[in-house]
Design a protein around this motif. Structure first.
Motif, short mmCIF file in Angstrom:
data_model
loop_
_atom_site.label_atom_id
_atom_site.label_comp_id
_atom_site.label_asym_id
_atom_site.label_seq_id
_atom_site.Cartn_x
_atom_site.Cartn_y
_atom_site.Cartn_z
N HIS A 76 65.41 -11.57 52.55
CA HIS A 76 65.56 -11.45 51.11
C HIS A 76 64.21 -11.48 50.41
O HIS A 76 63.93 -10.68 49.51
N ALA A 80 61.98 -8.40 48.45
CA ALA A 80 61.58 -8.62 47.06
C ALA A 80 60.09 -8.38 46.88
O ALA A 80 59.65 -7.82 45.87
N TYR A 110 72.09 -11.50 32.80
CA TYR A 110 72.20 -12.81 33.43
C TYR A 110 73.29 -13.65 32.77
O TYR A 110 74.12 -14.27 33.45
N LEU A 134 69.38 -6.59 47.68
CA LEU A 134 69.35 -7.37 46.44
C LEU A 134 67.97 -7.98 46.22
O LEU A 134 67.53 -8.13 45.07
N GLY A 135 67.29 -8.30 47.30
CA GLY A 135 65.92 -8.80 47.17
C GLY A 135 65.00 -7.75 46.58
O GLY A 135 64.17 -8.06 45.71
N GLY A 138 65.69 -7.50 42.94
CA GLY A 138 65.10 -8.66 42.28
C GLY A 138 63.60 -8.53 42.13
O GLY A 138 63.02 -8.90 41.11
N LEU A 141 62.80 -6.22 39.22
CA LEU A 141 62.95 -6.94 37.95
C LEU A 141 61.79 -7.89 37.72
O LEU A 141 61.28 -8.02 36.60
N GLN A 142 61.37 -8.58 38.79
CA GLN A 142 60.26 -9.53 38.66
C GLN A 142 58.98 -8.80 38.29
O GLN A 142 58.22 -9.25 37.43
N SER A 148 63.61 -12.35 37.74
CA SER A 148 64.47 -11.86 38.82
C SER A 148 65.77 -12.63 38.92
O SER A 148 66.62 -12.31 39.76
N VAL A 151 69.49 -11.35 39.55
CA VAL A 151 69.85 -10.95 40.91
C VAL A 151 69.70 -12.11 41.88
O VAL A 151 70.65 -12.50 42.56
N SER A 152 68.50 -12.69 41.94
CA SER A 152 68.19 -13.67 42.98
C SER A 152 69.01 -14.94 42.86
O SER A 152 69.62 -15.40 43.84
#
Length: 246
Positions: A76, A80, A110, A134-135, A138, A141-142, A148, A151-152
């Motif tokens: 994960h 990311a 969120y 998903l990582g 995330g 997004l980060q 993140s 998701v995270s």
């Protein structure tokens, strides 16, 4: 800068620390939008990129031995770390208004996930299968907005990890991203020595908030605390949207 804005930034970072101290994650969810209101999204992301290293180095050192599934944690986290690079490029190239709206949208997402899917759960096998994709999301997004958590945190919460396992796993996630995000932000001219210095100063209210969050977590229900945080996040997202279109 006006003293009121400095106080607002101080309180925003401290509140992010409270959330991280209470739950093990989430400081950027509050801190980045607050700093985006005071400064702008790139500066907010740069400051919290450094803050994430400071806070999560301590957490990973303390809780790494509590991680139950290292394969899931690292798959994960490494995905990311890859996602944060194109996300950082978006941060450097997109117009400020687009980033501000995207930040507000991430926060609203969120909130929506927390309200509509409170009982969502994944098995360990499903987590290992979905973790890398998903990582990566995330990480995007980060990199693009410094947050993140939609998701995270939702993903790891759905796995129903124990608190110490969760803290150790999310710390690996954040530090893996930071290993790629910080050099990328430096190369793009977003993270400077001045901003890094501000981040070191910002660690003071962050750790004050983390200490308070740990204390609060022992004395009030998690449900009540979560509700208060969601109200605050909604107010921040509305403010960001107003700034973008006002």
């Amino acid at each position: 800068m006006e003293p009121s804005l400095i106080l607002f930034a101080f309180l925003g970072i401290a509140m992010g620390g409270v959330l991280k101290g209470a739950t093990g994650a989430g400081a950027p969810v509050i801190g980045v939008p607050v700093l985006a209101v005071v400064f702008d999204v790139p500066m907010a992301v740069a400051i919290f990129a450094v803050l994430n290293v400071i806070s999560n180095t301590w957490q990973m050192t303390t809780f790494y031995s509590e991680i139950v599934d290292l394969r899931l944690a690292w798959s994960h986290a490494l995905a990311a770390a890859i996602g944060v690079v194109p996300g950082s490029i978006l941060l450097a190239t997109l117009p400020k208004e687009v980033l501000t709206v995207a930040m507000a949208a991430v926060v609203f997402l969120y909130i929506g996930l927390r309200l509509t899917r409170p009982d969502w759960r994944l098995t360990r096998v499903q987590g290992q299968r979905l973790g890398p994709s998903l990582g990566f999301i995330g990480g995007l997004l980060q990199g693009a907005g410094g947050v993140s958590a939609p998701v995270s945190v939702s993903f790891l919460s759905a796995l129903r990890l124990g608190r110490l396992d969760f803290i150790g796993t999310i710390s690996v996630f954040f530090l893996a991203m930071a290993a790629f995000q910080i050099p990328t932000l430096i190369a793009l001219g977003i993270l400077s020595w001045e901003r890094a210095g501000l981040a070191v100063l910002a660690a003071i209210p962050l750790f004050m908030g983390m200490s308070l969050g740990t204390w609060i977590a022992r004395r009030i229900s998690k449900k009540a605390f979560d509700q208060a945080v969601l109200v605050l996040l909604a107010a921040i997202a509305i403010k960001l949207t107003w700034d973008a279109f006002g």
